[in-house]
Design a protein around this motif. Structure first.
Motif, PDB file in Angstrom:
ATOM      1  N   ASP A  73      17.945  43.465 -12.256  1.00  0.00           N
ATOM      2  CA  ASP A  73      17.960  42.092 -11.773  1.00  0.00           C
ATOM      3  C   ASP A  73      16.887  41.293 -12.523  1.00  0.00           C
ATOM      4  OD1 ASP A  73      17.271  39.723 -10.160  1.00  0.00           O
ATOM      5  OD2 ASP A  73      18.667  40.566  -8.691  1.00  0.00           O
ATOM      6  N   ARG A  74      17.325  40.446 -13.425  1.00  0.00           N
ATOM      7  CA  ARG A  74      16.395  39.718 -14.295  1.00  0.00           C
ATOM      8  C   ARG A  74      15.571  38.684 -13.538  1.00  0.00           C
ATOM      9  NH1 ARG A  74      17.568  41.005 -19.518  1.00  0.00           N
ATOM     10  NH2 ARG A  74      19.508  42.176 -19.790  1.00  0.00           N
ATOM     11  N   GLU A  75      16.158  38.093 -12.510  1.00  0.00           N
ATOM     12  CA  GLU A  75      15.414  37.093 -11.744  1.00  0.00           C
ATOM     13  C   GLU A  75      14.233  37.733 -11.022  1.00  0.00           C
ATOM     14  OE1 GLU A  75      16.177  33.815  -8.158  1.00  0.00           O
ATOM     15  OE2 GLU A  75      17.858  34.942  -9.016  1.00  0.00           O
ATOM     16  N   HIS A  76      14.472  38.894 -10.413  1.00  0.00           N
ATOM     17  CA  HIS A  76      13.384  39.573  -9.723  1.00  0.00           C
ATOM     18  C   HIS A  76      12.349  40.103 -10.708  1.00  0.00           C
ATOM     19  CE1 HIS A  76      16.051  40.386  -5.947  1.00  0.00           C
ATOM     20  NE2 HIS A  76      15.531  39.170  -5.958  1.00  0.00           N
ATOM     21  N   ALA A  77      12.795  40.575 -11.866  1.00  0.00           N
ATOM     22  CA  ALA A  77      11.864  41.053 -12.884  1.00  0.00           C
ATOM     23  C   ALA A  77      10.957  39.926 -13.352  1.00  0.00           C
ATOM     24  CB  ALA A  77      12.632  41.651 -14.059  1.00  0.00           C
ATOM     25  N   ALA A  78      11.530  38.741 -13.556  1.00  0.00           N
ATOM     26  CA  ALA A  78      10.734  37.586 -13.976  1.00  0.00           C
ATOM     27  C   ALA A  78       9.732  37.199 -12.896  1.00  0.00           C
ATOM     28  CB  ALA A  78      11.651  36.412 -14.300  1.00  0.00           C
ATOM     29  N   ALA A  79      10.159  37.294 -11.627  1.00  0.00           N
ATOM     30  CA  ALA A  79       9.256  36.944 -10.521  1.00  0.00           C
ATOM     31  C   ALA A  79       8.080  37.921 -10.445  1.00  0.00           C
ATOM     32  CB  ALA A  79      10.030  36.930  -9.204  1.00  0.00           C
ATOM     33  N   LEU A  80       8.343  39.210 -10.679  1.00  0.00           N
ATOM     34  CA  LEU A  80       7.260  40.189 -10.690  1.00  0.00           C
ATOM     35  C   LEU A  80       6.309  39.940 -11.857  1.00  0.00           C
ATOM     36  CD1 LEU A  80       9.037  43.557  -9.778  1.00  0.00           C
ATOM     37  CD2 LEU A  80       7.513  42.191  -8.345  1.00  0.00           C
ATOM     38  N   ALA A  81       6.874  39.597 -13.022  1.00  0.00           N
ATOM     39  CA  ALA A  81       6.029  39.306 -14.181  1.00  0.00           C
ATOM     40  C   ALA A  81       5.107  38.131 -13.894  1.00  0.00           C
ATOM     41  CB  ALA A  81       6.907  39.027 -15.404  1.00  0.00           C
ATOM     42  N   ALA A  82       5.613  37.137 -13.159  1.00  0.00           N
ATOM     43  CA  ALA A  82       4.797  35.978 -12.804  1.00  0.00           C
ATOM     44  C   ALA A  82       3.653  36.358 -11.878  1.00  0.00           C
ATOM     45  CB  ALA A  82       5.674  34.914 -12.151  1.00  0.00           C
ATOM     46  N   LEU A  83       3.819  37.466 -11.149  1.00  0.00           N
ATOM     47  CA  LEU A  83       2.755  37.955 -10.265  1.00  0.00           C
ATOM     48  C   LEU A  83       1.782  38.875 -10.994  1.00  0.00           C
ATOM     49  CD1 LEU A  83       4.851  38.834  -7.069  1.00  0.00           C
ATOM     50  CD2 LEU A  83       3.313  36.873  -7.377  1.00  0.00           C
ATOM     51  N   GLY A  84       2.002  39.055 -12.293  1.00  0.00           N
ATOM     52  CA  GLY A  84       1.141  39.949 -13.054  1.00  0.00           C
ATOM     53  C   GLY A  84       1.558  41.399 -12.952  1.00  0.00           C
ATOM     54  N   ALA A  85       2.825  41.631 -12.616  1.00  0.00           N
ATOM     55  CA  ALA A  85       3.341  42.994 -12.511  1.00  0.00           C
ATOM     56  C   ALA A  85       4.609  43.122 -13.347  1.00  0.00           C
ATOM     57  CB  ALA A  85       3.623  43.347 -11.055  1.00  0.00           C
ATOM     58  N   PRO A  86       4.492  43.101 -14.678  1.00  0.00           N
ATOM     59  CA  PRO A  86       5.685  43.163 -15.526  1.00  0.00           C
ATOM     60  C   PRO A  86       6.465  44.452 -15.287  1.00  0.00           C
ATOM     61  CG  PRO A  86       3.692  43.582 -16.807  1.00  0.00           C
ATOM     62  CD  PRO A  86       3.238  43.112 -15.460  1.00  0.00           C
ATOM     63  N   ALA A  87       7.787  44.337 -15.239  1.00  0.00           N
ATOM     64  CA  ALA A  87       8.657  45.491 -15.032  1.00  0.00           C
ATOM     65  C   ALA A  87       9.211  45.940 -16.377  1.00  0.00           C
ATOM     66  CB  ALA A  87       9.790  45.125 -14.076  1.00  0.00           C
ATOM     67  N   PHE A  88       9.274  47.240 -16.596  1.00  0.00           N
ATOM     68  CA  PHE A  88       9.773  47.748 -17.865  1.00  0.00           C
ATOM     69  C   PHE A  88      10.364  49.140 -17.664  1.00  0.00           C
ATOM     70  CE2 PHE A  88       5.387  48.929 -17.367  1.00  0.00           C
ATOM     71  CZ  PHE A  88       5.268  50.221 -17.848  1.00  0.00           C
ATOM     72  N   ALA A  89      11.264  49.504 -18.564  1.00  0.00           N
ATOM     73  CA  ALA A  89      11.837  50.847 -18.529  1.00  0.00           C
ATOM     74  C   ALA A  89      10.859  51.819 -19.173  1.00  0.00           C
ATOM     75  CB  ALA A  89      13.174  50.868 -19.265  1.00  0.00           C
ATOM     76  N   TYR A 112      17.625  45.367  -7.871  1.00  0.00           N
ATOM     77  CA  TYR A 112      18.738  44.695  -7.200  1.00  0.00           C
ATOM     78  C   TYR A 112      18.477  44.760  -5.700  1.00  0.00           C
ATOM     79  CZ  TYR A 112      21.322  44.450 -11.578  1.00  0.00           C
ATOM     80  OH  TYR A 112      21.714  44.164 -12.871  1.00  0.00           O
ATOM     81  N   GLU A 113      17.765  43.771  -5.198  1.00  0.00           N
ATOM     82  CA  GLU A 113      17.293  43.763  -3.820  1.00  0.00           C
ATOM     83  C   GLU A 113      18.368  43.321  -2.856  1.00  0.00           C
ATOM     84  OE1 GLU A 113      15.652  44.882  -1.690  1.00  0.00           O
ATOM     85  OE2 GLU A 113      13.962  43.694  -0.965  1.00  0.00           O
ATOM     86  N   GLY A 114      18.594  44.152  -1.825  1.00  0.00           N
ATOM     87  CA  GLY A 114      19.521  43.775  -0.763  1.00  0.00           C
ATOM     88  C   GLY A 114      18.795  43.284   0.461  1.00  0.00           C
ATOM     89  N   GLY A 115      17.461  43.364   0.443  1.00  0.00           N
ATOM     90  CA  GLY A 115      16.661  42.917   1.581  1.00  0.00           C
ATOM     91  C   GLY A 115      16.230  41.472   1.411  1.00  0.00           C
ATOM     92  N   ILE A 116      15.029  41.183   1.861  1.00  0.00           N
ATOM     93  CA  ILE A 116      14.517  39.809   1.854  1.00  0.00           C
ATOM     94  C   ILE A 116      13.677  39.606   0.598  1.00  0.00           C
ATOM     95  CG2 ILE A 116      13.249  38.060   3.140  1.00  0.00           C
ATOM     96  CD1 ILE A 116      13.687  39.793   5.655  1.00  0.00           C
ATOM     97  N   ARG A 117      14.219  38.859  -0.354  1.00  0.00           N
ATOM     98  CA  ARG A 117      13.585  38.719  -1.662  1.00  0.00           C
ATOM     99  C   ARG A 117      12.174  38.148  -1.557  1.00  0.00           C
ATOM    100  NH1 ARG A 117      12.656  34.653  -5.289  1.00  0.00           N
ATOM    101  NH2 ARG A 117      12.713  35.202  -7.513  1.00  0.00           N
TER     102      ARG A 117
END
Length: 392
Positions: free
Chosen positions: A343-359, A306-311
């Motif tokens: 934040d699902r939107e940011h998680a999807a963006a990271l996955a697109a960069l080849g950095a999938p986020a997971f618990a 949940y980014e409060g800075g510059i996405r």
């Protein structure tokens, strides 16, 4: 069904339903059962729905002695795992958190990771008379976690570091036979049914010259309390390994480098400030500036994203870190609490960069780090990676 079995069944239903006029059991409790019912009523007896018809009212009030007695009662009647759940519910439902500022309360509670998170969120309001008791509570939990996690973590990562330091002339005991055979398949002699190895592939031994760098970048917003606790423990374990240079950075809207405190994870925890906003981009900028050997560095971001800075800047920074050759790992949580909110939107963006986020659970974390150090695919749990197709 026998009369005894029927009575036991009614007894259990009576304890579950709480004994209001509509529970239908007609069963009366006495002795220890009545005491157990009283402890449950104090916590769960209130009903937020007036139409439900409950006549009794629970609650512990603001009386420290009555809370202390209640804490003692539940430790007498219930196993530790249940006690910890009831304590958490009491903090949420009855405002027990404010009473944790009193030393006698801290001495009565059953300590666990969730309690540590609550204490850390109260540190600013905590009087000096309570602070030392709180440190002892936190230290007990941290020491228990270290006993559970340290040996396996060191063994797993030492193996990964050994495998990463391959030598051309290994001693016999250090030969990696699987890789040696794979590297010499062209020298297979069918008439003899064997491979003649011209090149041996072996394991090196972790030493001061075989060094990796790990940066733990941990979100200390209020929802990440358990992750902060586990990250501090793992940071201390990693820092104790000669072959790994470890840096621990915590952040909200500010960034704090706690690397110098890693010899004592309790000091690390009391230096955190749970709560506040989140500026992931700023934290990653700081971590990026401290990377000197990107090819040998693993950066682990632990955040609900949940980014409060510059996405856009945050995503560009992740891309730059990966492009430099560093390994980037994104964990939505480091805890046993199940699927986190993120934040699902940011998680999807990271996955697109080849950095999938997971618990990640604490038990899985050593394998995740070993895979990252060896630059092989991460052991992401089935359905665990967050992305555009993740279930909502």
């Amino acid at each position: 069904m026998t009369e005894d079995a029927t009575g036991e069944r009614l007894r259990r239903w009576r304890l579950v339903l709480g004994g209001d006029t509509a529970d239908g059991t007609g069963h009366t409790l006495s002795g220890q059962d009545a005491a157990i019912d009283g402890a449950l009523t104090a916590l769960y007896g209130r009903d937020d729905n007036p139409a439900a018809g409950r006549e009794r009212a629970g609650g512990l009030g603001a009386s420290a002695p009555s809370v202390a007695r209640w804490l003692g009662d539940i430790r007498t009647y219930f196993p530790t795992s249940v006690v910890q759940v009831m304590q958490r519910d009491a903090i949420d439902r009855l405002g027990l958190g404010t009473l944790l500022l009193e030393p006698e309360m801290l001495e009565a509670v059953e300590a666990d990771v969730h309690l540590v998170g609550t204490l850390l969120s109260l540190t600013k309001a905590m009087p000096e008379t309570t602070r030392e008791t709180a440190r002892e509570v936190v230290r007990k939990v941290v020491e228990d976690l270290e006993k559970r996690l340290a040996t396996r973590t060191r063994a797993t990562l030492t193996g990964a570091l050994d495998r990463g330091a391959r030598v051309r002339r290994p001693r016999h005991g250090d030969i990696d036979w699987n890789r040696t055979v794979a590297a010499n398949l062209r020298h297979y002699l069918p008439e003899h049914g064997t491979v003649v190895p011209e090149r041996l592939v072996g394991y090196g031994r972790a030493s001061r010259s075989v060094k990796k760098e790990v940066v733990l970048c941990v979100d200390q917003s209020g929802s990440m309390a358990s992750s902060v606790v586990y990250a501090s423990v793992f940071g201390a374990v990693l820092a104790s390994m000669r072959a790994v240079a470890t840096r621990l950075v915590v952040f909200d809207t500010e960034v704090v480098d706690l690397t110098e405190r890693l010899d004592d994870p309790v000091d690390v925890l009391f230096a955190t400030r749970l709560g506040g906003g989140t500026d992931i981009n700023r934290a990653l900028a700081y971590c990026q500036s401290r990377i000197t050997r990107p090819a040998d560095t693993v950066l682990v971001l632990i955040s609900d994203l949940y980014e409060g800075g510059i996405r856009d800047e945050m995503l560009k920074r992740v891309a730059a870190i990966k492009a430099s050759g560093a390994q980037f790992v994104s964990l939505l949580a480091l805890s046993d609490e199940g699927a986190p909110a993120y934040d699902r939107e940011h998680a999807a963006a990271l996955a697109a960069l080849g950095a999938p986020a997971f618990a990640c659970t604490p038990d899985l974390f050593p394998e995740v780090m070993a895979a990252a150090l060896e630059k092989r695919p991460l052991p992401i749990p089935d359905g665990g990676a967050a992305g555009p197709d993740s279930p909502r």
